[in-house]
Design an enzyme around this catalytic site. Sequence first.
Site, PDB file in Angstrom:
ATOM      1  N   ASN A   1       0.900  -1.285  -0.148  1.00  0.00           N
ATOM      2  CA  ASN A   1      -0.164   0.160   0.145  1.00  0.00           C
ATOM      3  C   ASN A   1       0.807   1.304  -0.130  1.00  0.00           C
ATOM      4  O   ASN A   1       1.924   1.203   0.447  1.00  0.00           O
ATOM      5  CB  ASN A   1      -0.805  -0.048   1.280  1.00  0.00           C
ATOM      6  CG  ASN A   1      -1.653   1.123   1.328  1.00  0.00           C
ATOM      7  OD1 ASN A   1      -2.542   1.561   0.457  1.00  0.00           O
ATOM      8  ND2 ASN A   1      -1.838   1.864   2.455  1.00  0.00           N
TER       9      ASN A   1
ATOM     10  N   HIS B   1       0.814   5.074   1.445  1.00  0.00           N
ATOM     11  CA  HIS B   1       0.294   5.961   2.484  1.00  0.00           C
ATOM     12  C   HIS B   1       0.747   7.255   2.461  1.00  0.00           C
ATOM     13  O   HIS B   1       1.976   7.233   2.351  1.00  0.00           O
ATOM     14  CB  HIS B   1       0.216   5.194   3.935  1.00  0.00           C
ATOM     15  CG  HIS B   1      -0.555   5.910   4.847  1.00  0.00           C
ATOM     16  ND1 HIS B   1      -1.926   5.879   4.846  1.00  0.00           N
ATOM     17  CD2 HIS B   1      -0.196   6.841   5.782  1.00  0.00           C
ATOM     18  CE1 HIS B   1      -2.354   6.699   5.859  1.00  0.00           C
ATOM     19  NE2 HIS B   1      -1.154   7.379   6.591  1.00  0.00           N
TER      20      HIS B   1
ATOM     21  N   SER C   1       4.703   6.711   2.357  1.00  0.00           N
ATOM     22  CA  SER C   1       5.376   5.529   2.823  1.00  0.00           C
ATOM     23  C   SER C   1       4.709   4.391   1.974  1.00  0.00           C
ATOM     24  O   SER C   1       3.552   4.196   1.656  1.00  0.00           O
ATOM     25  CB  SER C   1       5.184   5.194   4.345  1.00  0.00           C
ATOM     26  OG  SER C   1       5.599   6.278   5.112  1.00  0.00           O
TER      27      SER C   1
ATOM     28  N   ASP D   1      -2.481   0.388   8.165  1.00  0.00           N
ATOM     29  CA  ASP D   1      -1.190   1.100   8.045  1.00  0.00           C
ATOM     30  C   ASP D   1      -0.117   0.749   8.663  1.00  0.00           C
ATOM     31  O   ASP D   1       0.719   1.515   9.319  1.00  0.00           O
ATOM     32  CB  ASP D   1      -1.380   2.636   8.004  1.00  0.00           C
ATOM     33  CG  ASP D   1      -2.578   3.373   6.866  1.00  0.00           C
ATOM     34  OD1 ASP D   1      -2.735   2.514   5.942  1.00  0.00           O
ATOM     35  OD2 ASP D   1      -3.621   4.106   7.412  1.00  0.00           O
TER      36      ASP D   1
HETATM   37  C1  GAR Z   1      -2.874   8.772  -2.452  1.00  0.00           C
HETATM   38  O1  GAR Z   1      -2.286  10.276  -2.088  1.00  0.00           O
HETATM   39  C2  GAR Z   1      -2.606   7.776  -1.510  1.00  0.00           C
HETATM   40  O2  GAR Z   1      -1.637   8.009  -0.934  1.00  0.00           O
HETATM   41  C3  GAR Z   1      -3.719   7.871  -0.583  1.00  0.00           C
HETATM   42  O3  GAR Z   1      -5.003   8.329  -1.517  1.00  0.00           O
HETATM   43  C4  GAR Z   1      -4.546   9.087  -2.521  1.00  0.00           C
HETATM   44  C5  GAR Z   1      -4.967   8.239  -3.921  1.00  0.00           C
HETATM   45  O4  GAR Z   1      -4.893   9.076  -4.829  1.00  0.00           O
HETATM   46  N1  GAR Z   1      -3.865   6.670  -0.180  1.00  0.00           N
HETATM   47  C6  GAR Z   1      -4.543   6.676   1.132  1.00  0.00           C
HETATM   48  O5  GAR Z   1      -4.750   7.561   2.049  1.00  0.00           O
HETATM   49  C7  GAR Z   1      -4.718   5.313   1.616  1.00  0.00           C
HETATM   50  N2  GAR Z   1      -4.879   5.057   3.167  1.00  0.00           N
HETATM   51  P1  GAR Z   1      -4.872   8.495  -6.403  1.00  0.00           P
HETATM   52  O6  GAR Z   1      -5.962   7.851  -6.475  1.00  0.00           O
HETATM   53  O7  GAR Z   1      -4.801   9.649  -7.199  1.00  0.00           O
HETATM   54  O8  GAR Z   1      -3.669   7.431  -6.318  1.00  0.00           O
END
Ligand code: GAR
Length: 185
Positions: A103, A105, A132, A141
Amino acid sequence: MKNVAVLISGRGSNLKALIDAEQDAYRIALVVSNVEDAGGLAIARDAGIATFALAHKGYARADFDDIVDEHLRAHAIEAVALAGYMRILSPGFVARWSGRMINIHPSLLPLHKGLHTHERAIAAGDAEAGCSVHLVTAGLDEGPVLAQARVPILPNDSADTLAARVLVEEHRLYPRALADLVRTL
Ligand code: GAR
């Protein structure tokens, strides 16, 4: 070359980065979404990648994950990358993909697990933020961190300006971390 599935819920900018960086280590063979109109599904289709989208509403968590798992197996998936997949996974699914599911994060774990990471980093007075990549384990997480990238938090940052700075780093970090993982499988 390992077959990878990317699980998304939203716009899919990290999915796009993973597709654009595809080299000899991995091939994205399937994109799964629990949101049927997620923007990232169009990115996958434009790239000629198979998609499976199903709204999770009405399914018990484990039943939904079992359906996803059937699709992963049907596409001979060997590793899973969560990219903005905003669903907590069932323990059985996590166990089945143990060591093969990562994942990204948007925080410097172990700081700021969960949601609203950028607001919380600013409110805490942190000097740095970042992202991360970690192995997915049962705790949210909490799995071992495989790679991180850092950015400064600037005096006038809002959550949005900070998120944008971190996102640039996410797009650089995630393809490298995924390639590194699949080479070990
Ligand atoms: C990203 O910033 C990712 O790190 C976060 O959601 C966004 C997705 O953007 N993930 C989390 O918060 C997971 N807990 P994207 O759809 O443009 O890749």
